[in-house]
Design a protein around this motif. Sequence first.
Motif, PDB file in Angstrom:
ATOM      1  N   GLN A   1     -10.863  -1.501   0.347  1.00 58.63           N
ATOM      2  CA  GLN A   1     -11.182  -1.415   1.776  1.00 58.63           C
ATOM      3  C   GLN A   1     -10.591  -2.590   2.546  1.00 58.63           C
ATOM      4  OE1 GLN A   1     -15.412  -1.681   2.810  1.00 58.63           O
ATOM      5  NE2 GLN A   1     -15.116   0.088   4.160  1.00 58.63           N
ATOM      6  N   LYS A   2     -10.704  -3.784   1.989  1.00 63.73           N
ATOM      7  CA  LYS A   2     -10.156  -4.974   2.643  1.00 63.73           C
ATOM      8  C   LYS A   2      -8.639  -4.896   2.756  1.00 63.73           C
ATOM      9  CE  LYS A   2      -9.990 -10.023   2.186  1.00 63.73           C
ATOM     10  NZ  LYS A   2     -10.409 -11.194   1.362  1.00 63.73           N
ATOM     11  N   ALA A   3      -7.991  -4.416   1.687  1.00 65.37           N
ATOM     12  CA  ALA A   3      -6.527  -4.315   1.695  1.00 65.37           C
ATOM     13  C   ALA A   3      -6.036  -3.300   2.718  1.00 65.37           C
ATOM     14  CB  ALA A   3      -6.029  -3.958   0.302  1.00 65.37           C
ATOM     15  N   LEU A   4      -6.692  -2.140   2.784  1.00 68.15           N
ATOM     16  CA  LEU A   4      -6.252  -1.082   3.707  1.00 68.15           C
ATOM     17  C   LEU A   4      -6.445  -1.484   5.161  1.00 68.15           C
ATOM     18  CD1 LEU A   4      -7.574   2.117   1.881  1.00 68.15           C
ATOM     19  CD2 LEU A   4      -5.208   1.326   2.055  1.00 68.15           C
ATOM     20  N   HIS A   5      -7.585  -2.029   5.479  1.00 66.00           N
ATOM     21  CA  HIS A   5      -7.886  -2.380   6.873  1.00 66.00           C
ATOM     22  C   HIS A   5      -7.284  -3.719   7.283  1.00 66.00           C
ATOM     23  CE1 HIS A   5     -10.595   0.944   7.894  1.00 66.00           C
ATOM     24  NE2 HIS A   5     -10.972   0.901   6.615  1.00 66.00           N
ATOM     25  N   GLY A   6      -6.645  -4.419   6.347  1.00 66.25           N
ATOM     26  CA  GLY A   6      -5.993  -5.675   6.684  1.00 66.25           C
ATOM     27  C   GLY A   6      -4.485  -5.576   6.714  1.00 66.25           C
ATOM     28  N   LEU A   7      -3.958  -4.342   6.781  1.00 69.05           N
ATOM     29  CA  LEU A   7      -2.503  -4.169   6.782  1.00 69.05           C
ATOM     30  C   LEU A   7      -1.876  -4.740   8.052  1.00 69.05           C
ATOM     31  CD1 LEU A   7      -2.138  -0.516   5.434  1.00 69.05           C
ATOM     32  CD2 LEU A   7      -1.669  -2.642   4.227  1.00 69.05           C
ATOM     33  N   PRO A   8      -0.702  -5.354   7.944  1.00 71.13           N
ATOM     34  CA  PRO A   8      -0.008  -5.876   9.141  1.00 71.13           C
ATOM     35  C   PRO A   8       0.308  -4.759  10.140  1.00 71.13           C
ATOM     36  CG  PRO A   8       1.001  -6.685   7.110  1.00 71.13           C
ATOM     37  CD  PRO A   8       0.035  -5.620   6.712  1.00 71.13           C
ATOM     38  N   ARG A   9       0.468  -5.126  11.406  1.00 73.46           N
ATOM     39  CA  ARG A   9       0.688  -4.137  12.461  1.00 73.46           C
ATOM     40  C   ARG A   9       2.006  -3.391  12.287  1.00 73.46           C
ATOM     41  NH1 ARG A   9      -0.349  -6.161  18.503  1.00 73.46           N
ATOM     42  NH2 ARG A   9      -2.409  -6.376  17.549  1.00 73.46           N
ATOM     43  N   ARG A  10       2.993  -4.053  11.665  1.00 70.62           N
ATOM     44  CA  ARG A  10       4.312  -3.427  11.539  1.00 70.62           C
ATOM     45  C   ARG A  10       4.336  -2.263  10.558  1.00 70.62           C
ATOM     46  NH1 ARG A  10       4.656  -7.595   7.822  1.00 70.62           N
ATOM     47  NH2 ARG A  10       5.843  -7.135   5.898  1.00 70.62           N
ATOM     48  N   ILE A  11       3.330  -2.119   9.712  1.00 70.42           N
ATOM     49  CA  ILE A  11       3.278  -1.016   8.755  1.00 70.42           C
ATOM     50  C   ILE A  11       3.038   0.282   9.514  1.00 70.42           C
ATOM     51  CG2 ILE A  11       2.080  -0.037   6.769  1.00 70.42           C
ATOM     52  CD1 ILE A  11       3.556  -2.551   6.035  1.00 70.42           C
ATOM     53  N   ASN A  12       4.013   1.198   9.436  1.00 72.36           N
ATOM     54  CA  ASN A  12       3.850   2.483  10.122  1.00 72.36           C
ATOM     55  C   ASN A  12       3.875   3.675   9.174  1.00 72.36           C
ATOM     56  OD1 ASN A  12       6.515   2.551   9.411  1.00 72.36           O
ATOM     57  ND2 ASN A  12       7.332   2.475  11.491  1.00 72.36           N
ATOM     58  N   GLU A  13       4.136   3.419   7.907  1.00 73.64           N
ATOM     59  CA  GLU A  13       4.143   4.497   6.914  1.00 73.64           C
ATOM     60  C   GLU A  13       3.370   4.026   5.681  1.00 73.64           C
ATOM     61  OE1 GLU A  13       7.270   7.390   4.494  1.00 73.64           O
ATOM     62  OE2 GLU A  13       8.021   5.896   5.911  1.00 73.64           O
ATOM     63  N   ILE A  14       2.370   4.806   5.310  1.00 72.16           N
ATOM     64  CA  ILE A  14       1.469   4.413   4.207  1.00 72.16           C
ATOM     65  C   ILE A  14       1.417   5.525   3.180  1.00 72.16           C
ATOM     66  CG2 ILE A  14      -0.859   3.652   3.602  1.00 72.16           C
ATOM     67  CD1 ILE A  14      -1.166   3.063   6.699  1.00 72.16           C
ATOM     68  N   ILE A  15       1.596   5.154   1.921  1.00 65.59           N
ATOM     69  CA  ILE A  15       1.449   6.094   0.802  1.00 65.59           C
ATOM     70  C   ILE A  15       0.390   5.536  -0.143  1.00 65.59           C
ATOM     71  CG2 ILE A  15       2.563   7.211  -1.164  1.00 65.59           C
ATOM     72  CD1 ILE A  15       5.210   6.977   0.309  1.00 65.59           C
ATOM     73  N   ILE A  16      -0.620   6.325  -0.424  1.00 63.30           N
ATOM     74  CA  ILE A  16      -1.651   5.938  -1.408  1.00 63.30           C
ATOM     75  C   ILE A  16      -1.505   6.870  -2.596  1.00 63.30           C
ATOM     76  CG2 ILE A  16      -4.116   5.582  -1.837  1.00 63.30           C
ATOM     77  CD1 ILE A  16      -4.509   5.204   1.143  1.00 63.30           C
ATOM     78  N   ASP A  17      -1.074   6.300  -3.720  1.00 58.47           N
ATOM     79  CA  ASP A  17      -0.729   7.089  -4.901  1.00 58.47           C
ATOM     80  C   ASP A  17      -1.800   6.942  -5.982  1.00 58.47           C
ATOM     81  OD1 ASP A  17       0.401   8.398  -7.013  1.00 58.47           O
ATOM     82  OD2 ASP A  17       2.216   7.174  -7.123  1.00 58.47           O
TER      83      ASP A  17
END
Length: 545
Positions: free
Chosen positions: A461-477
């Motif tokens: 939860q901390k990692a997902l909600h702490g992503l930098p603003r520049r991240i616009n594409e997310i893959i959770i595998d």
Amino acid sequence: MFGTRTSAFLKLSKRDLKYDLPASVVVFLVALPLCLGIALASGAPLFSGLLTGIIGGIVVASFSGSQLSVSGPAAGLTVIVLGAIQQLGAFETFLLAVLLAGAIQVVLGILKAGMIGNYFPSSVILGMLAAIGIIIILKQLPHAVGYDASFFGEESFIQLNSENTFSALQKAFGAINLGAVIICAISLAILIGWPKIKKLSIVPAPLVVVIISVLLSLAFVGTDFELAGNHLVVIPVVNSFNEFLGLFTFPDFTQIANQDVWIVAFTIAIIASLETLLSLEAVDKIDPFKRVSPTNRELLAQGVGNMTSGLVGGLPLTAVIVRSSANVNAGGRTRQSAILHGIWLILAVLLIPSIINLIPLACLAAILLHTGYKLAKPAAFKQMWHKGLDQFVPFVVTITAVVFTDLLTGVGIGLLVAMFYILKDNLSNSFEYDIEENEDGAKITFTLAEEVTFLNKAAIQKALHGLPRRINEIIIDGSQSRFIDKDVIEVIKDFEQNAVSKGKSLELVGIVNKKNVPNIRRFTQSILKNDSLKKRAVKKPSETI
């Protein structure tokens, strides 16, 4: 692997007898004073301690699947036994509690409760072994110099005579008996040097130690080096077989409805089972052939042993690491070593009690000092240090806690510290991620671990909600995961809604909870097909994620 397996004490393996026979003599010499000392400290007849050692050797080893473990009266149960005998008012009533405790252990074995033994961390078990080695050295030093105020086999830091380990040492070195010191020093020299002489090593060094010590003790009579009666082994002298039979005591079955009897029985069953499982795991660690003992079968064997012990006048028994480690160090290979040591105990009581009573405690202390050093040698500390702090810290904490409290309390503290490191590693290893920069921003791929439990929830939860603003594409595998906890899936679902509402591109791979939780990928597709939600997401102010 080591010849014919022994199913009963009369069926011995000839191939391993050359190893097990001398080892059984060593275990007998170690067990003899321990059985007597524990019985004395427990407020029970001396014969009950010897009887427990006999049953632990012959009965338990015959049923056990462990090849090297040796059972007998346990020092860790001394306080409980002493209090129980006083509480129940009669030794015969206490014997009923021991018998019932054995029956409870049989039930635990049938229910496969022995699986608990598989969950003790290696660092804690190795720490327990080293701690036992240190305790043996600290506790045997007073006996080595002729100070025998505490019973032989004392293990707890706070002793029954109101002293502690260090105060006993201080008093011991203020009351040195030179005869005992000489015997101990010569015994240690023989134990170290004798096995190095190949032509002589066929004779067990501890047996040589005992013979020479008895001769020295007799030679010291009438001199300043003479040993007093409390410096020697003292076992009951039996003059006839009928007198031997008269030493047996039987349980009082009229107390079967006594609530206190059942409370004592459950207490003994639980503590004895835990101590047995710990000792079993420890013995497997020092087994040179790295065999794995069946824990459920051991509980059954211990249950049968305690039922037998309670039925004929013995004390509660467990697998005991001191005797077991002495067996390993003496070269024992199969359980016939434990069985033979039980036979030697019977013969000692029946045939040669007067000769046994000539053995100085100082030479037996030397045998245990030698065993203690092998368990706590510096190489063990060095090896654990090289394994990293997550192994070394629980190892050292367990040693410290066991030395300054008792076996079960110390191991419990060590387990808590080990669990801290296990949880810490579990949290940090719940996923891996890889970031790729692109023209519009960046793409991140989260690869979940093989097992993702609720313990990983906070980290993910901390990692997902702490992503930098520049991240616009997310893959959770999650394609490599065999299990993903429902709580973690819930976190991913919540994050998915949040990310999509902000116009992020999010793809879920292989994240399916097979136990009645909807497929998240379908859920994602349904959101993406909702045009009105997409429009609202574009109009909504951007936020840092």
